[in-house]
Structure formats: C-alpha cells, structure tokens
Design a protein around this motif. Structure first.
Motif, PDB file in Angstrom:
ATOM      1  N   GLY A 163     -20.434  19.221 -85.592  1.00 16.69           N
ATOM      2  CA  GLY A 163     -20.932  19.164 -86.959  1.00 16.69           C
ATOM      3  C   GLY A 163     -20.973  20.553 -87.564  1.00 16.69           C
ATOM      4  O   GLY A 163     -20.214  21.444 -87.164  1.00 16.69           O
ATOM      5  N   LYS A 164     -21.868  20.746 -88.526  1.00 18.51           N
ATOM      6  CA  LYS A 164     -22.005  22.036 -89.199  1.00 18.51           C
ATOM      7  C   LYS A 164     -23.280  22.741 -88.763  1.00 18.51           C
ATOM      8  O   LYS A 164     -24.342  22.126 -88.662  1.00 18.51           O
ATOM      9  N   ILE A 165     -23.166  24.047 -88.495  1.00 17.91           N
ATOM     10  CA  ILE A 165     -24.324  24.858 -88.144  1.00 17.91           C
ATOM     11  C   ILE A 165     -25.167  25.058 -89.405  1.00 17.91           C
ATOM     12  O   ILE A 165     -24.658  25.537 -90.424  1.00 17.91           O
ATOM     13  N   ILE A 176     -30.163  27.004 -82.172  1.00 17.24           N
ATOM     14  CA  ILE A 176     -29.135  26.707 -83.165  1.00 17.24           C
ATOM     15  C   ILE A 176     -29.356  25.286 -83.655  1.00 17.24           C
ATOM     16  O   ILE A 176     -29.563  24.375 -82.854  1.00 17.24           O
ATOM     17  N   HIS A 177     -29.335  25.093 -84.967  1.00 14.99           N
ATOM     18  CA  HIS A 177     -29.436  23.766 -85.563  1.00 14.99           C
ATOM     19  C   HIS A 177     -28.033  23.323 -85.977  1.00 14.99           C
ATOM     20  O   HIS A 177     -27.337  24.049 -86.696  1.00 14.99           O
ATOM     21  N   ILE A 178     -27.638  22.136 -85.529  1.00 15.89           N
ATOM     22  CA  ILE A 178     -26.333  21.609 -85.916  1.00 15.89           C
ATOM     23  C   ILE A 178     -26.514  20.215 -86.512  1.00 15.89           C
ATOM     24  O   ILE A 178     -27.213  19.367 -85.943  1.00 15.89           O
ATOM     25  N   SER A 179     -25.926  20.005 -87.687  1.00  9.15           N
ATOM     26  CA  SER A 179     -26.029  18.719 -88.382  1.00  9.15           C
ATOM     27  C   SER A 179     -24.851  17.842 -87.968  1.00  9.15           C
ATOM     28  O   SER A 179     -23.695  18.163 -88.241  1.00  9.15           O
ATOM     29  N   GLY A 206     -27.891  13.164 -86.346  1.00 10.34           N
ATOM     30  CA  GLY A 206     -28.677  13.899 -87.330  1.00 10.34           C
ATOM     31  C   GLY A 206     -28.729  15.378 -86.985  1.00 10.34           C
ATOM     32  O   GLY A 206     -27.783  15.929 -86.400  1.00 10.34           O
ATOM     33  N   ILE A 207     -29.833  16.039 -87.320  1.00 12.66           N
ATOM     34  CA  ILE A 207     -29.995  17.459 -86.979  1.00 12.66           C
ATOM     35  C   ILE A 207     -30.366  17.575 -85.510  1.00 12.66           C
ATOM     36  O   ILE A 207     -31.355  16.994 -85.055  1.00 12.66           O
ATOM     37  N   VAL A 208     -29.579  18.326 -84.758  1.00  8.39           N
ATOM     38  CA  VAL A 208     -29.839  18.555 -83.334  1.00  8.39           C
ATOM     39  C   VAL A 208     -30.188  20.027 -83.145  1.00  8.39           C
ATOM     40  O   VAL A 208     -29.462  20.905 -83.638  1.00  8.39           O
ATOM     41  N   ILE A 209     -31.301  20.288 -82.462  1.00 11.72           N
ATOM     42  CA  ILE A 209     -31.740  21.666 -82.216  1.00 11.72           C
ATOM     43  C   ILE A 209     -31.513  21.993 -80.747  1.00 11.72           C
ATOM     44  O   ILE A 209     -32.032  21.312 -79.861  1.00 11.72           O
ATOM     45  N   VAL A 210     -30.724  23.036 -80.504  1.00 13.20           N
ATOM     46  CA  VAL A 210     -30.355  23.422 -79.141  1.00 13.20           C
ATOM     47  C   VAL A 210     -30.942  24.794 -78.831  1.00 13.20           C
ATOM     48  O   VAL A 210     -30.670  25.775 -79.546  1.00 13.20           O
ATOM     49  N   HIS A 211     -31.770  24.871 -77.789  1.00 13.18           N
ATOM     50  CA  HIS A 211     -32.363  26.149 -77.393  1.00 13.18           C
ATOM     51  C   HIS A 211     -31.270  27.104 -76.925  1.00 13.18           C
ATOM     52  O   HIS A 211     -30.462  26.772 -76.057  1.00 13.18           O
ATOM     53  N   THR A 212     -31.267  28.300 -77.516  1.00 16.02           N
ATOM     54  CA  THR A 212     -30.214  29.284 -77.265  1.00 16.02           C
ATOM     55  C   THR A 212     -30.843  30.649 -77.037  1.00 16.02           C
ATOM     56  O   THR A 212     -31.813  31.009 -77.722  1.00 16.02           O
ATOM     57  N   SER A 213     -30.310  31.418 -76.103  1.00 21.03           N
ATOM     58  CA  SER A 213     -30.902  32.720 -75.804  1.00 21.03           C
ATOM     59  C   SER A 213     -30.706  33.694 -76.969  1.00 21.03           C
ATOM     60  O   SER A 213     -29.682  33.657 -77.670  1.00 21.03           O
ATOM     61  N   LYS A 214     -31.694  34.573 -77.172  1.00 23.39           N
ATOM     62  CA  LYS A 214     -31.595  35.573 -78.237  1.00 23.39           C
ATOM     63  C   LYS A 214     -30.453  36.545 -77.975  1.00 23.39           C
ATOM     64  O   LYS A 214     -29.791  37.021 -78.908  1.00 23.39           O
ATOM     65  N   ASP A 215     -30.203  36.842 -76.700  1.00 18.80           N
ATOM     66  CA  ASP A 215     -29.110  37.766 -76.354  1.00 18.80           C
ATOM     67  C   ASP A 215     -27.775  37.242 -76.865  1.00 18.80           C
ATOM     68  O   ASP A 215     -26.958  38.002 -77.387  1.00 18.80           O
ATOM     69  N   TYR A 216     -27.541  35.938 -76.699  1.00 15.36           N
ATOM     70  CA  TYR A 216     -26.271  35.356 -77.162  1.00 15.36           C
ATOM     71  C   TYR A 216     -26.178  35.445 -78.683  1.00 15.36           C
ATOM     72  O   TYR A 216     -25.140  35.835 -79.225  1.00 15.36           O
ATOM     73  N   LYS A 267     -20.503  26.170 -91.208  1.00 14.15           N
ATOM     74  CA  LYS A 267     -19.123  26.010 -90.763  1.00 14.15           C
ATOM     75  C   LYS A 267     -19.080  24.993 -89.620  1.00 14.15           C
ATOM     76  O   LYS A 267     -20.042  24.861 -88.866  1.00 14.15           O
ATOM     77  N   PRO A 268     -17.971  24.253 -89.493  1.00 13.29           N
ATOM     78  CA  PRO A 268     -17.883  23.230 -88.441  1.00 13.29           C
ATOM     79  C   PRO A 268     -17.670  23.850 -87.062  1.00 13.29           C
ATOM     80  O   PRO A 268     -16.791  24.685 -86.875  1.00 13.29           O
TER      81      PRO A 268
END
Length: 261
Positions: free
Chosen positions: A150-152, A163-166, A171-181, A192-193
C-alpha cells in the motif's frame, strides 16, 4: 429517538486500608478502562459505523458507565453470556480479548474485582478477580510472516518508532520499526507505494493478525501498474491454445455432465 443502553464495569477493592472510590482512583487507571471499554463496544473502531459512546464515572466503589445504542448493548450482552459460559476468551476478536486480559492483569496486580454487566433486564455478567484466568491460550497464536502492500502514510515516533502503511485489505497497518533503520533512509517514502515484510502473531484457527505484534523485516519496492503489452501477450498465448485442436462442443458437454440443456 434512538434507544440507549449501557454497560457497567464496576471495580471494587482498596488502596491500602482505604476502600476504592472515585476520590482515590488514579487517572491512569481511568484512561486504561476508557480505552478498553471502547473496545468492548466497538472492536473495529476505525470503521465509519462506529457508534456514539458516552461515559461517566460513578461511586460504588468505582463504576464505569458506557452508554450507546441499545443494539450494541444487546450484542455485547451475548458476548458476556458466552464468556461466562465458556470461562474463556479464545473465541473473541483480538481487541475484545485484549480488554478482558487488561482487566485480568489489573485484578491480579491490585487485587481488584471487576463486575461487567449491561443495563438489560436479567443481564449476563462476568466477574474477574485475582483467581480467574481470562487470557488467550498461547498455543492459539503462532509466529507468522506477512507482506503488506500500500502507501506509506506515516513514519517515526517519539517513544516507539514505526511505519504506517495504508492497505486495501487490512486498512492502516502499523509496523514497529527500529529508529536506526529509519534514520538511515535517504529517500522520502511518504505517500508512495511500497511493500513491507513483517513478522507477528496470527490466530491459528481464524487467521486474524495481532497487529500490535508486527515487527519490521524489510521494505519492498512496489510499483503496481497496468502493463498492456504483458496482458496482450497473455491473450495471444491463450488464443493459440484454443486454436490447437480445442473442441468447444466437447468442453461444453463435459461441463454439463451429459445433461442436455
């Protein structure tokens, strides 16, 4: 005028030697019950048909009252009856199950007793205390890998980065992502897709995804487009197969199973 009912979450207990009341009940606990009380009435509260829910805190010891349309109260009363009968929350959807788990955790830590019922006559009721075991069976939830496309729509976070991706299906999916990345990303990904590969928990029977458990693995370049040349090549290939001795009458007879239409 729409008929209104309510659910009541009554909490009894003490703080030291003083009985629990609205005067000594901490605002953080009110916030928790507010959050999970909403989940009981509207598990999918991101949907447009979420009901209007009002709230009030009353004495005796502490009574949380959630008011809304009677049809939602009737539905939740049925849920209470099933939970009371089974003494299990494994059959519940994830937000509702988490609400019961939260109340169970508070009951154990603070020695509270929760009584949950509705305004309906002869309402079903569930009692939660330090001796009950309202938690999901661990074996029901298994580790799984997912791909979301989807779109970020959002990135970052002060305390918990994500990161939130629609997506069209989740629907809206929230994925836990490291701050370093996230700090190392050079391009602006917003709106953007993209695809996201993630790991998390999935219900082994219903296939439901525990969206709170999702952890980022990698970002996938994803540029969906209509490829006319590719589709024309597939059509051409298919037409050749039809021309090579394909007997349409025999194919129809096979579909009909010998029955004359």
């Amino acid at each position: 005028m729409e008929k209104i009912g309510h659910i009541e979450i009554r909490i009894t207990g003490s703080i030291g030697n003083i009985d629990l009341s609205p005067d000594n009940y901490d605002i953080r606990e009110i916030r928790e019950v507010l959050e999970y009380g909403e989940s009981l009435l509207s598990p999918n509260n991101d949907k447009k048909d979420r009901p209007l829910i009002t709230y009030q805190l009353e004495k005796g010891s502490v009574r949380h009252i959630f008011k809304t349309s009677i049809q939602y109260i009737i539905g939740f009363n049925a849920v209470l009856g099933q939970v009371a009968h089974d003494q299990s929350i494994d059959f519940l959807d994830l937000p509702t199950a988490k609400a019961f788990e939260c109340f169970q955790d508070m009951a154990r830590k603070k020695r509270y007793v929760f009584e949950i019922n509705t305004s309906l006559e002869n309402s079903n009721s569930v009692s939660i205390d330090q001796n009950t075991r309202f938690s999901r069976t661990t074996s029901v939830w298994a580790d799984a890998e997912f791909y979301f496309y989807g779109k970020i729509t959002n990135m970052g976070g002060k305390d918990k980065s994500n990161i939130h991706i629609s997506t069209s299906d989740q629907g809206i999916v929230i994925v836990h992502t490291s701050k370093d990345y996230l700090e190392k990303l050079e391009n602006n990904l917003l709106y953007k897709p993209y695809g996201i590969r993630a790991v998390g928990k999935q219900h082994t029977e219903t296939g439901e995804i525990d969206k709170s458990s999702l952890k980022f693995i990698e970002l996938i370049d994803y540029h969906p487009k209509y490829d006319e040349d590719y589709l024309n090549a597939l059509r051409k290939k298919a037409s050749h197969n039809w021309e090579k001795g394909f007997d349409a009458d025999a194919w129809l007879r096979e579909l009909r199973g010998g029955y004359d239409a």
